[in-house]
Design an enzyme around this catalytic site. Structure first.
Site, PDB file in Angstrom:
ATOM      1  N   SER A 230       7.815   5.430 100.160  1.00  0.00           N
ATOM      2  CA  SER A 230       9.251   5.660 100.004  1.00  0.00           C
ATOM      3  C   SER A 230      10.031   4.780 100.983  1.00  0.00           C
ATOM      4  O   SER A 230       9.912   3.558 100.937  1.00  0.00           O
ATOM      5  CB  SER A 230       9.566   7.150 100.170  1.00  0.00           C
ATOM      6  OG  SER A 230      10.900   7.434  99.851  1.00  0.00           O
ATOM      7  N   GLU A 362       9.684   8.481  89.221  1.00  0.00           N
ATOM      8  CA  GLU A 362      10.296   8.357  90.546  1.00  0.00           C
ATOM      9  C   GLU A 362      11.668   9.022  90.638  1.00  0.00           C
ATOM     10  O   GLU A 362      12.067   9.492  91.697  1.00  0.00           O
ATOM     11  CB  GLU A 362      10.442   6.876  90.920  1.00  0.00           C
ATOM     12  CG  GLU A 362       9.141   6.127  91.129  1.00  0.00           C
ATOM     13  CD  GLU A 362       8.511   6.386  92.481  1.00  0.00           C
ATOM     14  OE1 GLU A 362       8.965   7.296  93.205  1.00  0.00           O
ATOM     15  OE2 GLU A 362       7.549   5.668  92.832  1.00  0.00           O
ATOM     16  N   HIS A 475       8.506  11.459  92.658  1.00  0.00           N
ATOM     17  CA  HIS A 475       8.555  10.690  93.899  1.00  0.00           C
ATOM     18  C   HIS A 475       8.002  11.517  95.054  1.00  0.00           C
ATOM     19  O   HIS A 475       8.443  12.635  95.304  1.00  0.00           O
ATOM     20  CB  HIS A 475      10.002  10.292  94.192  1.00  0.00           C
ATOM     21  CG  HIS A 475      10.160   9.478  95.438  1.00  0.00           C
ATOM     22  ND1 HIS A 475       9.814   8.151  95.493  1.00  0.00           N
ATOM     23  CD2 HIS A 475      10.605   9.806  96.682  1.00  0.00           C
ATOM     24  CE1 HIS A 475      10.060   7.690  96.718  1.00  0.00           C
ATOM     25  NE2 HIS A 475      10.534   8.675  97.447  1.00  0.00           N
TER      26      HIS A 475
END
Length: 558
Positions: A230, A362, A475
């Site tokens: 991330s 995501e 995500h």
């Protein structure tokens, strides 16, 4: 990002047995110190080793300063302090409001071991490692939207243990860096002071500490791979791009490879852009510094609680503004000289082999908070007024039109009409996921393959959490599998094997024992990971949307 919050509260949930009473000892030179750690189950752990002067008082909102005095004995057996956290913005919903206020309270941050004196390194190594072992090093940069997260959340002991089992023992290093308004405050005053992108500079100083000291722990400073998830993955590319790609220190490269889990290039406006200035002005006002003759010095002078509250008074990532981050790396003309996609296009980044990939869905987490968006017109308005201030309505309409107004085509993908949390949810999730992660990844790969065809790269798409209601393979859902590898399935085992092979050989295939993972440039294929298998997937999905994004990338900055 939600998974990052959960990891923050259960940082050592997987830790085991009691540690030995007398632990391993390492003597380092820069700065001089004797570091005492602990050992459990064949892994030595050294937590909370300082690598910079405390960024407090006059050093708040200043670039990190190297330590210049000997540290003496460092007992590195406890839990490293986290940097100040920005958990949630104050939202309009009552439950989120209450949670926001509680988690952002300085008292609660103390309970979660957060504070300004937080620039430390954690090291894990196989027990019995000596200064002559020369093991390759995996340097971890945590994620959390540049607003939260800490090295304490990611105990590398399980990774090191698995590397030993696989016959590829590594040294793991986790770095703490400043987040939120402590590490990424924008504004013209910040730019003029030379104090932008402090979190990236913290990471870079941590890499220099590794170059100076990791050999004493048994690592090879010339075999460092940087890895992040991330915001950490975005930081990996930013470390590649800092100083126009100069990743050297004392004449040697600080790292030789990169792994990016969910993140690469994120186009961004400058530190002093109107949005950035608005964030700065809000923080100044809420800190009571608006009338000061030097507002930045005033921010440095207020007490910790006052500044923490002010820094956390702007929109956060887990809220309506979502991916329109208040705090993130922005071009400053010095360390990060231009927007990341521009630096990539100009070849101004370190030419090291890399792995980059994404979760299939995501964007679902980032689309949870916009339930008032029920029509195409409202979706266009949201993207135009909240996310992309530089884009024209025509561009945003073109972008939205490339994603059919049909739940069957949205994210979580391949779930027919199901999981539509609210009208336009799956459509917005697809757009946010692609713009920030999935199609941005493809753009970086196309650029790098064109301008540096001799530099190998590999890419993947993870689908192993397919079927998770509303979120899909969301995500951050890779952390348990990829970081800890606690699920005894194909995904965890194969990814660990590929990654350890890459750390050793700069090629995920050499010695992995799993199916061949072709370089992305050889047919633009992704390794598509499932829980119990993997297959190859051509990286050409949503090509209409990709073409719109690439054609208009200069106006799609955040």
């Amino acid at each position: 990002m939600l998974i990052s919050v959960l990891f923050f509260f259960f940082p050592l949930a997987l830790a085991a047995p009691a540690k030995r009473a007398s632990g391993p000892t390492v003597t380092i030179a820069a700065p001089a110190a004797t570091v005492i750690g602990s050992s459990t189950s064949g892994v030595d752990t050294f937590n909370g080793i300082p690598f910079a002067q405390p960024p407090t008082g006059s050093l708040r909102l200043k670039p990190p300063q190297p330590l210049t005095s000997a540290l003496g004995t460092v007992t590195a057996t406890g839990t490293a302090k986290a940097c100040p956290q920005f958990f949630f913005q104050v939202d309009s919903s009552l439950p989120m409001d209450i949670l926001s206020m509680i988690l952002d309270l300085p008292i609660f941050q103390t309970v979660t071991n957060a504070g300004e004196d937080c620039l430390t390194i954690n090291v894990n190594r196989p027990t019995g490692t000596t200064s002559s072992s020369k093991l390759p090093v995996l340097f971890w940069i945590f994620g959390g939207g540049f607003e939260l997260g800490s090295a304490l959340t990611y105990d590398g002991a399980s990774l090191v243990a698995d590397s030993i089992t696989q016959g590829k023992p590594i040294i793991f290093v986790g770095v703490n860096y400043r987040v939120g308004g402590f590490g990424f405050l924008p504004g013209s005053e910040i730019l003029a002071d030379g104090s932008a992108n402090l979190g990236l500079l913290d990471q870079r100083l941590g890499l220099k500490w590794v170059a100076d000291n990791i050999e004493a722990f048994g690592g090879d400073p010339e075999k460092v791979t940087i890895w992040g998830e991330s915001a950490g993955a975005i930081s990996v590319f930013d470390q590649m791009a800092l100083y126009d790609g100069d990743n050297t220190y004392n004449g040697k490269a600080l790292f030789r490879g990169g792994i990016m889990n969910s993140g690469s290039i994120v186009p961004a406006d400058t530190v002093d852009c109107p949005k950035g200035q608005g964030v700065y002005d809000t923080v100044v006002r809420n800190a009571g510094c608006a009338s000061a003759s030097d507002t930045l010095e005033c921010l440095r002078g207020v007490d910790y609680t006052t500044y923490l509250d002010a820094a956390n008074s702007v929109p956060g990532i887990l809220g309506y503004n979502s991916a329109a981050l208040s705090y993130l790396p922005r071009p400053d003309g010095t360390a990060l000289t231009d927007s990341p996609e521009v630096l990539a296009e100009q070849g101004k980044y370190a030419k090291v082999p890399f792995i980059v990939g994404d979760q299939e869905d995501e964007g679902t987490i980032f689309a949870l908070f916009q339930s008032n968006i029920t029509t195409t017109a409202e979706l266009v308005s949201y993207l135009l007024n909240v996310i992309f201030h530089d884009a024209t309505q025509e561009v945003i309409e073109q972008l939205v039109a490339s994603y059919p107004d049909d739940a069957s085509d949205g994210s979580p993908f391949r779930t027919s009409i199901f999981n539509e949390w609210y009208p336009q949810f799956k459509r917005l999730a697809a757009i946010l996921g692609d713009l920030t992660f999935t199609l941005a990844r493809r753009e970086f790969l196309e650029i790098s393959s064109a301008i540096n065809p001799d530099v190998p790269s590999w890419s993947y798409l993870a689908s192993y959490d397919y079927g998770t209601p509303i979120l899909g393979t969301f995500h951050g859902s890779d952390l348990l599998r990829v970081f800890y590898g606690i699920l005894p399935n194909y995904a965890s085992a194969s990814i660990h094997s590929y990654y350890f092979s890459f750390v050793y050989n700069l090629d995920p295939n050499t010695g992995s024992g799993y199916m061949n993972w072709p370089q992305w440039s050889a047919g633009q294929q992704l390794m598509n990971f499932y829980a119990t298998s993997a297959t190859l997937l051509v990286d050409d999905f949503r090509s209409d949307s990709y073409n719109v994004i690439v054609s208009n990338i200069a106006s799609l900055h955040i």
